[in-house]
Design an enzyme around this catalytic site. Structure first.
Site, PDB file in Angstrom:
ATOM      1  CE  LYS A 144      44.371  40.770  33.182  1.00 39.96           C
ATOM      2  NZ  LYS A 144      45.914  41.383  33.375  1.00 39.96           N
ATOM      3  N   GLY A 192      50.516  44.994  40.581  1.00 39.79           N
ATOM      4  CA  GLY A 192      51.264  43.877  39.897  1.00 39.79           C
ATOM      5  C   GLY A 192      50.353  42.776  39.758  1.00 39.79           C
ATOM      6  CB  THR A 193      46.639  42.020  40.376  1.00 37.53           C
ATOM      7  OG1 THR A 193      46.200  43.273  39.800  1.00 37.53           O
ATOM      8  CG2 THR A 193      46.546  42.454  42.005  1.00 37.53           C
ATOM      9  N   GLY A 194      47.912  41.846  37.555  1.00 37.74           N
ATOM     10  CA  GLY A 194      47.916  41.462  36.240  1.00 37.74           C
ATOM     11  C   GLY A 194      49.186  40.545  36.005  1.00 37.74           C
ATOM     12  CB  CYS A 195      52.829  41.405  36.309  1.00 40.65           C
ATOM     13  SG  CYS A 195      52.734  43.234  35.678  1.00 40.65           S
TER      14      CYS A 195
HETATM   15  N1  LIG Z   1      40.277  43.069  44.356  1.00 43.11           N
HETATM   16  C1  LIG Z   1      40.482  41.794  43.968  1.00 43.11           C
HETATM   17  N2  LIG Z   1      40.208  40.619  44.714  1.00 43.11           N
HETATM   18  C2  LIG Z   1      40.337  39.386  44.371  1.00 43.11           C
HETATM   19  N3  LIG Z   1      41.006  39.167  42.951  1.00 43.11           N
HETATM   20  C3  LIG Z   1      41.270  40.278  42.229  1.00 43.11           C
HETATM   21  C4  LIG Z   1      41.224  41.507  42.742  1.00 43.11           C
HETATM   22  N4  LIG Z   1      41.649  42.310  41.850  1.00 43.11           N
HETATM   23  C5  LIG Z   1      42.219  41.525  40.805  1.00 43.11           C
HETATM   24  N5  LIG Z   1      41.862  40.374  41.140  1.00 43.11           N
HETATM   25  C6  LIG Z   1      42.501  39.271  40.162  1.00 43.11           C
HETATM   26  O1  LIG Z   1      43.618  39.675  39.716  1.00 43.11           O
HETATM   27  C7  LIG Z   1      43.817  39.133  38.498  1.00 43.11           C
HETATM   28  C8  LIG Z   1      44.128  40.421  37.528  1.00 43.11           C
HETATM   29  O2  LIG Z   1      43.120  41.367  37.343  1.00 43.11           O
HETATM   30  P1  LIG Z   1      42.958  42.377  36.893  1.00 43.11           P
HETATM   31  O3  LIG Z   1      41.835  42.656  36.081  1.00 43.11           O
HETATM   32  O4  LIG Z   1      43.105  43.444  37.946  1.00 43.11           O
HETATM   33  O5  LIG Z   1      44.376  42.653  36.131  1.00 43.11           O
HETATM   34  P2  LIG Z   1      45.152  44.063  35.517  1.00 43.11           P
HETATM   35  O6  LIG Z   1      44.425  45.150  35.610  1.00 43.11           O
HETATM   36  O7  LIG Z   1      45.852  43.666  34.341  1.00 43.11           O
HETATM   37  O8  LIG Z   1      46.222  44.285  36.802  1.00 43.11           O
HETATM   38  P3  LIG Z   1      47.336  45.222  37.037  1.00 43.11           P
HETATM   39  O9  LIG Z   1      46.891  46.439  38.095  1.00 43.11           O
HETATM   40  O10 LIG Z   1      48.630  44.647  37.311  1.00 43.11           O
HETATM   41  O11 LIG Z   1      47.394  46.041  35.500  1.00 43.11           O
HETATM   42  C9  LIG Z   1      42.507  38.552  37.930  1.00 43.11           C
HETATM   43  O12 LIG Z   1      42.690  37.124  38.196  1.00 43.11           O
HETATM   44  C10 LIG Z   1      41.577  39.016  38.921  1.00 43.11           C
HETATM   45  O13 LIG Z   1      40.710  38.416  39.091  1.00 43.11           O
HETATM   46  C1  LIG Z   2      57.379  47.442  34.683  1.00 39.19           C
HETATM   47  C2  LIG Z   2      55.716  47.137  34.750  1.00 39.19           C
HETATM   48  N1  LIG Z   2      55.177  46.244  33.967  1.00 39.19           N
HETATM   49  C3  LIG Z   2      53.814  46.107  34.374  1.00 39.19           C
HETATM   50  C4  LIG Z   2      53.156  46.771  34.999  1.00 39.19           C
HETATM   51  C5  LIG Z   2      51.625  46.964  35.263  1.00 39.19           C
HETATM   52  O1  LIG Z   2      51.400  46.414  36.448  1.00 39.19           O
HETATM   53  C6  LIG Z   2      53.864  47.794  35.806  1.00 39.19           C
HETATM   54  N2  LIG Z   2      53.168  48.752  36.760  1.00 39.19           N
HETATM   55  N3  LIG Z   2      55.070  47.788  35.817  1.00 39.19           N
END
Ligand SMILES: Nc1ncnc2c1ncn2[C@@H]1O[C@H](COP(=O)(O)OP(=O)(O)OP(=O)(O)O)[C@@H](O)[C@H]1O
Ligand SMILES: Cc1ncc(CO)c(N)n1
Length: 269
Positions: free
Chosen positions: A175, A210-213
């Site tokens: 991502k 929570g974007t990744g989840c």
């Molecule tokens: N500022 C943003 N604007 C638009 N899309 C975004 C933005 N930040 C993240 N995304 C999208 O959100 C999804 C998760 O990406 P990201 O790389 O942030 O995951 P992550 O770091 O695992 O998330 P988390 O913060 O929950 O651990 C991807 O599809 C990414 O393209």
């Molecule tokens: C419980 C839990 N799972 C995953 C993440 C990652 O976003 C978080 N902050 N909390």
């Protein structure tokens, strides 16, 4: 009417924006029946993680077996797994029930820096769980830890995706949320043969808890419904884009995304 089902094996986020809570909300919005096996309870809000309480491995195995011996599932998402013992036990259950549509979100660190995976558990992810996965969805720092490759360019990201495919993941999505070098954001998919680039506009907001989840849960829901991986990644990106764009402005730190937004926008169109 067919009812499609998805199981999330992950941690609970009391703040409701990430973890099990994000997964269930996303499954529901995408018309998939959600089920859970909770690995750990976190005391968490938009300001950070204030406590991590892993469940006994026996309790996690029993939750998964309760699904496997009765309801069954069309896809599984894994999130926060915390320890190598939990990763091994979860992997054994997946093999026992011969489940195939496994989406692994290799959660390691929360936004504020709290460890959601112990350092020594990284090897267990590689040895046991990644080889079972249909899709693995690391962000850039997670891809770096798993592969040992420093990612500064798209070529580095492609190299890391290839390495993760060699570890046994059938498809890899690296991502792009952490690459803020441009206003265009790219989620890279590698299926072992080709690379696919999913682009969207970067939204300027601090509310990305929570974007990744949420992205991985949407992907899991789409796979549960029988969609192919490319279509599922596209829908997952659309889902998270709307969720970030229409943020709810909750809490005083990194607020959650809006899990209602994608469906509401579709209904209006
Ligand atoms: N500022 C943003 N604007 C638009 N899309 C975004 C933005 N930040 C993240 N995304 C999208 O959100 C999804 C998760 O990406 P990201 O790389 O942030 O995951 P992550 O770091 O695992 O998330 P988390 O913060 O929950 O651990 C991807 O599809 C990414 O393209
Ligand atoms: C419980 C839990 N799972 C995953 C993440 C990652 O976003 C978080 N902050 N909390």
């Amino acid at each position: 009417m067919s009812v499609y089902k998805a199981l999330t094996i992950a941690g609970s986020d009391s703040g409701g924006g990430a973890g099990i809570q994000a997964d269930l909300k996303t499954f529901q919005e995408l018309d998939v029946f959600g089920m859970t096996a909770i690995t750990a309870v976190t005391a968490q809000n938009t300001l950070g993680v204030h406590g991590v309480y892993p469940l006994p491995v026996e309790g996690i195995v029993k939750q998964i077996a309760a699904i496997g011996t009765d309801l069954g599932t069309d896809a599984i998402k894994t999130g926060m797994l915390f320890s190598s013992e939990i990763i091994q036990a979860v992997s054994e259950q997946i093999k026992f029930f011969k489940w195939k549509n496994i989406i692994v979100d290799p959660v390691m660190i929360a936004k504020g820096g709290a460890a959601l995976l112990q350092d020594e558990a990284v090897q267990a992810l590689k040895s046991y769980l990644i080889p079972l996965s249909l899709v693995i969805t690391p962000n850039i720092p997670e891809a770096e830890v798993l592969t040992g490759i420093t990612i500064k360019s798209m070529d580095d990201r492609k190299e890391a995706a290839k390495r993760l495919h060699e570890f046994g993941a059938k498809n890899v999505v690296v991502k792009g949320g952490h690459d803020d070098s441009s206003d265009t954001l790219v989620d890279l998919l590698y299926d072992g043969a080709e690379f696919y680039y999913f682009t969207s506009n970067r939204i300027d907001t601090k509310n990305t808890h929570g974007t990744g989840c949420t992205f991985a849960a949407a992907l899991t829901a789409e796979i549960a419904k029988g969609n192919n991986v490319q279509d599922a990644v596209q829908t997952a990106q659309n889902f998270i884009h709307e969720a970030i764009k229409n943020d709810l402005k909750l809490g005083n730190g990194h607020g959650p995304t809006n899990h209602w937004a994608y469906k509401k926008q579709k209904v209006i169109l």
